[in-house]
Scaffold this motif. Sequence first.
Motif, short mmCIF file in Angstrom:
data_model
loop_
_atom_site.label_atom_id
_atom_site.label_comp_id
_atom_site.label_asym_id
_atom_site.label_seq_id
_atom_site.Cartn_x
_atom_site.Cartn_y
_atom_site.Cartn_z
N ILE A 26 -8.33 -2.24 -36.47
CA ILE A 26 -9.08 -2.51 -35.33
C ILE A 26 -7.94 -1.86 -34.19
O ILE A 26 -6.97 -2.78 -34.39
CB ILE A 26 -9.72 -3.84 -34.79
N GLY A 27 -8.21 -1.26 -33.20
CA GLY A 27 -7.26 -0.88 -32.37
C GLY A 27 -8.01 -0.88 -30.61
O GLY A 27 -7.96 -1.29 -30.64
N LEU A 28 -6.67 -1.90 -30.50
CA LEU A 28 -6.84 -2.25 -28.91
C LEU A 28 -6.07 -1.27 -27.56
O LEU A 28 -4.77 -1.01 -28.15
CB LEU A 28 -6.77 -4.24 -28.61
N TRP A 29 -7.49 -1.07 -26.98
CA TRP A 29 -6.81 0.24 -25.96
C TRP A 29 -7.00 -0.22 -24.06
O TRP A 29 -8.23 -1.22 -24.42
CB TRP A 29 -7.49 1.29 -26.11
N MET A 30 -6.36 0.27 -23.86
CA MET A 30 -6.51 -0.26 -22.01
C MET A 30 -6.35 1.03 -21.31
O MET A 30 -5.28 1.84 -22.18
CB MET A 30 -6.03 -1.84 -21.65
N GLU A 31 -7.02 1.39 -20.52
CA GLU A 31 -6.63 2.75 -19.49
C GLU A 31 -7.22 2.74 -18.36
O GLU A 31 -8.50 2.47 -17.88
CB GLU A 31 -6.90 4.04 -20.92
N GLY A 32 -6.02 2.62 -17.53
CA GLY A 32 -6.66 3.08 -16.17
C GLY A 32 -5.25 2.69 -15.15
O GLY A 32 -4.17 3.36 -15.17
N GLN A 33 -5.81 2.52 -13.92
CA GLN A 33 -4.39 3.03 -12.42
C GLN A 33 -4.15 1.35 -12.45
O GLN A 33 -5.04 0.53 -13.07
CB GLN A 33 -5.35 3.20 -11.60
N VAL A 34 -2.94 0.97 -12.60
CA VAL A 34 -2.03 0.03 -12.72
C VAL A 34 -1.86 -0.98 -10.97
O VAL A 34 -1.63 0.50 -10.19
CB VAL A 34 -1.48 -0.36 -13.30
N SER A 35 -1.74 -1.98 -10.59
CA SER A 35 -1.52 -2.61 -9.70
C SER A 35 -0.66 -4.27 -9.71
O SER A 35 -0.85 -4.95 -11.32
CB SER A 35 -2.58 -2.38 -8.82
N GLU A 36 0.23 -4.36 -8.88
CA GLU A 36 0.33 -5.08 -8.72
C GLU A 36 1.02 -5.36 -10.02
O GLU A 36 1.43 -7.05 -10.35
CB GLU A 36 -0.32 -6.72 -8.81
N VAL A 37 1.83 -4.78 -10.56
CA VAL A 37 3.42 -4.78 -11.35
C VAL A 37 4.60 -5.43 -10.90
O VAL A 37 5.05 -5.29 -10.16
CB VAL A 37 3.47 -3.42 -11.66
#
Length: 153
Positions: A26-37
């Motif tokens: 299984i692979g787990l992925w996220m993609e998008g714009q980041v904020s509040e880093v």
Amino acid sequence: MRRLFSAALAAAALVPGAVAAKGEGIGLWMEGQVSEVRAEGRDIRLVLSGRFWFDQYRGQEPAVVEVHDPRTGGAASIPAVLTQGRPFYAMTQNWRGGSIRKSGALLEILQDAAASGKSVRFELADSRLSFGRGGTLAVERAIVRRATDHTLR
């Protein structure tokens, strides 16, 4: 002879077989714009506005399951607590190249992405996810193995 056969059968049952794990994963992925880093010790807290997906590998073709905002069907707002993996690879935008990075590189990549508004893709490992009411998702803990670095060419 029976004892020998029984002992061999018991030993074979206790030895993990390669057949059971072949082709599975299984692979787990996220993609998008980041904020509040922000950094909290070795952890990095952020909010991702984008998508999260699972790739389940069974045989030749992966089955993909995506998490969306249940109200709109679009990008989800996903709070996450991440840790830079060892090793950690910073990847080009098309993910066809990358480089090994030292400790602290993930935080710099995420801060730059938050400031510029550019999208980041993550490959996650050793993750703990929380599925809430109404179809919400939070990444309570995950190790990032690879992430997009827009400074690589």
